[in-house]
Design an enzyme around this catalytic site. Structure first.
Site, PDB file in Angstrom:
ATOM      1  N   ASP A 123      39.570  27.232  41.002  1.00 25.95           N
ATOM      2  CA  ASP A 123      40.631  27.590  41.926  1.00 25.95           C
ATOM      3  C   ASP A 123      41.579  26.401  42.046  1.00 25.95           C
ATOM      4  O   ASP A 123      41.140  25.257  42.221  1.00 25.95           O
ATOM      5  CB  ASP A 123      40.045  27.918  43.305  1.00 25.95           C
ATOM      6  CG  ASP A 123      40.648  29.172  43.907  1.00 25.95           C
ATOM      7  OD1 ASP A 123      41.873  29.344  43.778  1.00 25.95           O
ATOM      8  OD2 ASP A 123      39.896  29.958  44.505  1.00 25.95           O
ATOM      9  N   ASP A 224      46.163  29.676  43.517  1.00 23.61           N
ATOM     10  CA  ASP A 224      46.291  30.222  44.863  1.00 23.61           C
ATOM     11  C   ASP A 224      47.771  30.299  45.274  1.00 23.61           C
ATOM     12  O   ASP A 224      48.523  29.330  45.105  1.00 23.61           O
ATOM     13  CB  ASP A 224      45.523  29.323  45.832  1.00 23.61           C
ATOM     14  CG  ASP A 224      45.413  29.898  47.220  1.00 23.61           C
ATOM     15  OD1 ASP A 224      44.738  30.929  47.375  1.00 23.61           O
ATOM     16  OD2 ASP A 224      45.998  29.309  48.143  1.00 23.61           O
ATOM     17  N   GLU A 283      47.732  34.148  41.899  1.00 21.42           N
ATOM     18  CA  GLU A 283      47.691  34.987  43.105  1.00 21.42           C
ATOM     19  C   GLU A 283      49.104  35.080  43.656  1.00 21.42           C
ATOM     20  O   GLU A 283      49.743  34.069  43.938  1.00 21.42           O
ATOM     21  CB  GLU A 283      46.762  34.390  44.159  1.00 21.42           C
ATOM     22  CG  GLU A 283      46.682  35.262  45.413  1.00 21.42           C
ATOM     23  CD  GLU A 283      46.058  34.541  46.598  1.00 21.42           C
ATOM     24  OE1 GLU A 283      45.402  35.218  47.413  1.00 21.42           O
ATOM     25  OE2 GLU A 283      46.249  33.321  46.732  1.00 21.42           O
ATOM     26  N   HIS A 356      37.258  36.707  48.313  1.00 20.49           N
ATOM     27  CA  HIS A 356      36.877  35.998  49.532  1.00 20.49           C
ATOM     28  C   HIS A 356      37.791  36.313  50.713  1.00 20.49           C
ATOM     29  O   HIS A 356      37.483  35.919  51.842  1.00 20.49           O
ATOM     30  CB  HIS A 356      36.892  34.488  49.274  1.00 20.49           C
ATOM     31  CG  HIS A 356      38.239  33.979  48.873  1.00 20.49           C
ATOM     32  ND1 HIS A 356      38.790  34.223  47.636  1.00 20.49           N
ATOM     33  CD2 HIS A 356      39.157  33.239  49.550  1.00 20.49           C
ATOM     34  CE1 HIS A 356      39.981  33.668  47.569  1.00 20.49           C
ATOM     35  NE2 HIS A 356      40.231  33.061  48.707  1.00 20.49           N
ATOM     36  N   ASP A 357      38.889  37.013  50.467  1.00 22.86           N
ATOM     37  CA  ASP A 357      39.837  37.357  51.534  1.00 22.86           C
ATOM     38  C   ASP A 357      39.795  38.827  51.934  1.00 22.86           C
ATOM     39  O   ASP A 357      40.550  39.248  52.815  1.00 22.86           O
ATOM     40  CB  ASP A 357      41.270  37.022  51.097  1.00 22.86           C
ATOM     41  CG  ASP A 357      41.546  35.536  51.074  1.00 22.86           C
ATOM     42  OD1 ASP A 357      40.868  34.791  51.811  1.00 22.86           O
ATOM     43  OD2 ASP A 357      42.441  35.116  50.319  1.00 22.86           O
TER      44      ASP A 357
END
Length: 586
Positions: A123, A224, A283, A356-357
């Site tokens: 990430d 991200d 993302e 994870h969100d």
């Protein structure tokens, strides 16, 4: 540890070569046949009993990932961090946070994955850093500091914030630094100041850091909120959606005027010459199919694929995730089909339900009670056999469900806690039970409860006190039980992954939605030169009739997958959450 700018290669584990699965065309990049598994390290496996998952814990469970058949592990941040946003606030890009282990542990993880034919994607959080990063500390020390322009600082406007943008984590997107008399921008937490990508020194520092990680054997990056790195140069006010609300600035900081320039520069400085074995994923909260075509067109040399948010926003009300509403299957199908159509000839899709969100898909879009198994497998099927690269979030392959939180004190996520605080302040100071209910339903902590390895104490996640509660359903939903069960959710995911690896039509076949207006059936075909598949699922709690023309055109087809025992042909009526995949050859 080597010096920051000293490239270090792993002697015992050179960078993994791209796996060529049988279903992959000669000219296709390897990641078109790949399946990615996301590990959220804090919640995956704890090796030392401190209640926090760590890198040695991941290494202990590589056999699980190998048995599942995935090709890539996407590792959520393990960099040094104060953990204000669980690692997405980085204070040192070159160090591993002690709570997760050491740089040597990370080397061992890379070596272990490569030895098993899997890759590691890190990430990458470079829209912002932690306010405890040395860069920001220097930037905040003085208006004259050489790193002042590494972040976005502005004078007050009429004694208040420079514009009306709101933070994704509630409140304004600006915080006043009283020592220097200016505000700094933070689209997320006030402890996550945004970097100024307009500054070439910032970009060069980020490129050096990315190359440093690739030299250590990392196989790519998931980036991200990468579309936020280019902002409108004037930082103007955003439209106000309702009275008293902050301005919505996403059109002003999402996919800004220099975004393609920045990504193309990154490709030249970091990936060029070695990108055949790497993968890059962006993302992008603001992504549309038209934008995604530009970002993922291989001729433009920007990114391999993007994460968009269209389908996971369909059950959001006007106030976002914390004002949830029902969703219509027709709307969900239309969203998927639109992305399949628009990226059919240029670009590539990322396929995901969970990360994870996001709350757990079987609780969100399925039925996690009486139809738990069939809805978990039906939802997996309609996602994985589309054109694109599927992502599996830890525990998804077990059908893990949302957590039955009962009190605010059980929550850990900054977004949820800030929302609760702001909601209470807007009222009489107490938390409205409906606010808590909405957080429990849609909050990010649903994805962050510990991985359920066994039916025993703490689900086998830790010998200590877990950092967040373990879901009590681990007694029946756990990896130990499912890996021994040929009719488990885990076994179903294995078959889906194997099908992608071996069937060329799953990778490059033409996608056509079937019965687009049917409110219960999610059905589509994938058509290649020699083979076609029909993927069909009843995504409802009631029986659903299969259209006669579909049954007629697919009569005699071979059944490849069926989530109900004994079902070997396409029935006239499908049971609740029944799914089948049938194949015919030309």
């Amino acid at each position: 540890m080597a010096a920051v700018n000293d490239p270090v290669h792993l002697d015992d584990a050179p960078p993994a070569r791209a796996t060529r699965h049988p279903g992959l065309g000669a000219d296709d990049p390897w990641w078109k046949a790949a399946v990615v598994y996301q590990v959220y390290p804090r919640s995956f496996a704890d090796s030392n009993g401190d209640g926090i998952g760590d890198i040695p814990g991941i290494i202990d469970h590589l056999g699980h990932l190998e048995d599942l058949g995935v090709d890539v592990v996407w590792l959520s941040p393990v960099y040094a961090s104060p953990q204000d946003d669980n690692g997405y606030d980085i204070s040192d890009y070159y160090a591993v946070d002690p709570s997760f282990g050491t740089l040597e542990d990370l080397h061992d993880l890379i070596a272990g994955l490569h030895a098993r034919g899997m890759k590691l994607v890190m990430d990458l959080v470079v829209n912002h850093t932690s306010d405890e990063h040395d860069w920001f500390r220097q930037s905040a020390s003085s208006r004259d500091d050489p790193k002042r322009d590494w972040y976005i600082w502005r004078d007050p406007r009429d004694g208040a914030e420079p514009n009306n943008w709101g933070s994704f984590f509630s409140g304004p997107a600006w915080t006043l630094d009283e020592a220097t008399g200016q505000y700094y921008l933070h689209l997320f937490s006030k402890k996550q100041p945004d970097l100024n990508w307009e500054n070439p020194d910032v970009r060069a520092a980020i490129h050096r850091m990315m190359n440093w990680w690739l030299d250590r054997g990392v196989d790519g990056f998931r980036m991200d909120v990468i579309s936020f790195i280019s902002k409108h140069p004037d930082l103007p006010d955003g439209p106000v959606p309702s009275e008293g609300a902050f301005g919505d600035g996403i059109e002003l900081f999402g996919s800004g005027p220099r975004i393609h320039e920045f990504l193309q520069e990154m490709h030249r400085e970091v990936f060029a010459g070695r990108d055949a074995d790497l993968v890059t994923v962006g993302e992008m909260v603001d992504a549309t199919p038209a934008k995604a075509r530009l970002y993922t067109d291989p001729d433009r040399r920007e990114l391999d694929m993007v994460f968009h948010f269209e389908h996971v926003g369909l059950d959001h009300g006007q106030g976002g995730r914390f004002s949830p509403r029902g969703y219509e299957l027709v709307e969900l199908k239309r969203s998927f089909a639109g992305w399949q159509r628009e990226l059919a000839d240029v670009g590539w899709n990322s396929l995901y339900w969970n990360n994870h969100d996001q709350p757990r898909v079987v609780s969100r879009f399925g039925n996690d009670a009486e139809h738990w198994y069939t809805s978990a497998t039906a939802l997996a099927t309609v996602l994985h056999l589309q054109r694109g690269t599927p992502y599996v979030y830890q525990g998804e392959e077990l059908g893990m469900r949302n957590m039955p939180f009962t009190a605010l004190e059980e929550l850990r996520d900054i977004e949820s806690l800030n929302h609760a605080r702001v909601s209470a302040l807007a009222g009489d100071g107490t938390l409205d039970p409906q606010v808590l209910a909405d957080i429990v339903r849609s909050g990010r902590d649903n994805a962050r409860t510990p991985m359920q390895w066994t039916g025993g104490r703490n689900a086998g996640f830790t010998e200590g006190e877990p950092w967040i509660r373990v879901n009590p359903d681990h007694a029946s939903i756990n990896a130990e039980a499912q890996r021994a069960d040929a009719a488990s959710v885990f076994a179903w995911y294995r078959r889906l992954i194997e099908l992608r690896h071996t069937e060329a039509v799953v990778i490059d076949g033409v996608f056509d939605l079937v019965a687009p207006d049917d409110p219960q059936l999610f059905a589509y075909t994938r058509t290649g030169e020699r083979t076609a598949l029909l993927v069909i699922a009843n995504c409802s709690d009631d029986p659903a009739a299969v259209p006669a023309d579909v049954r007629e055109s697919w009569s005699g087809a071979e059944t490849v997958l069926a989530n109900m025992p004994g079902e070997r042909m396409l029935p006239p009526t499908m049971a609740p959450w029944q799914t089948l995949v049938v194949r015919r050859s030309f």
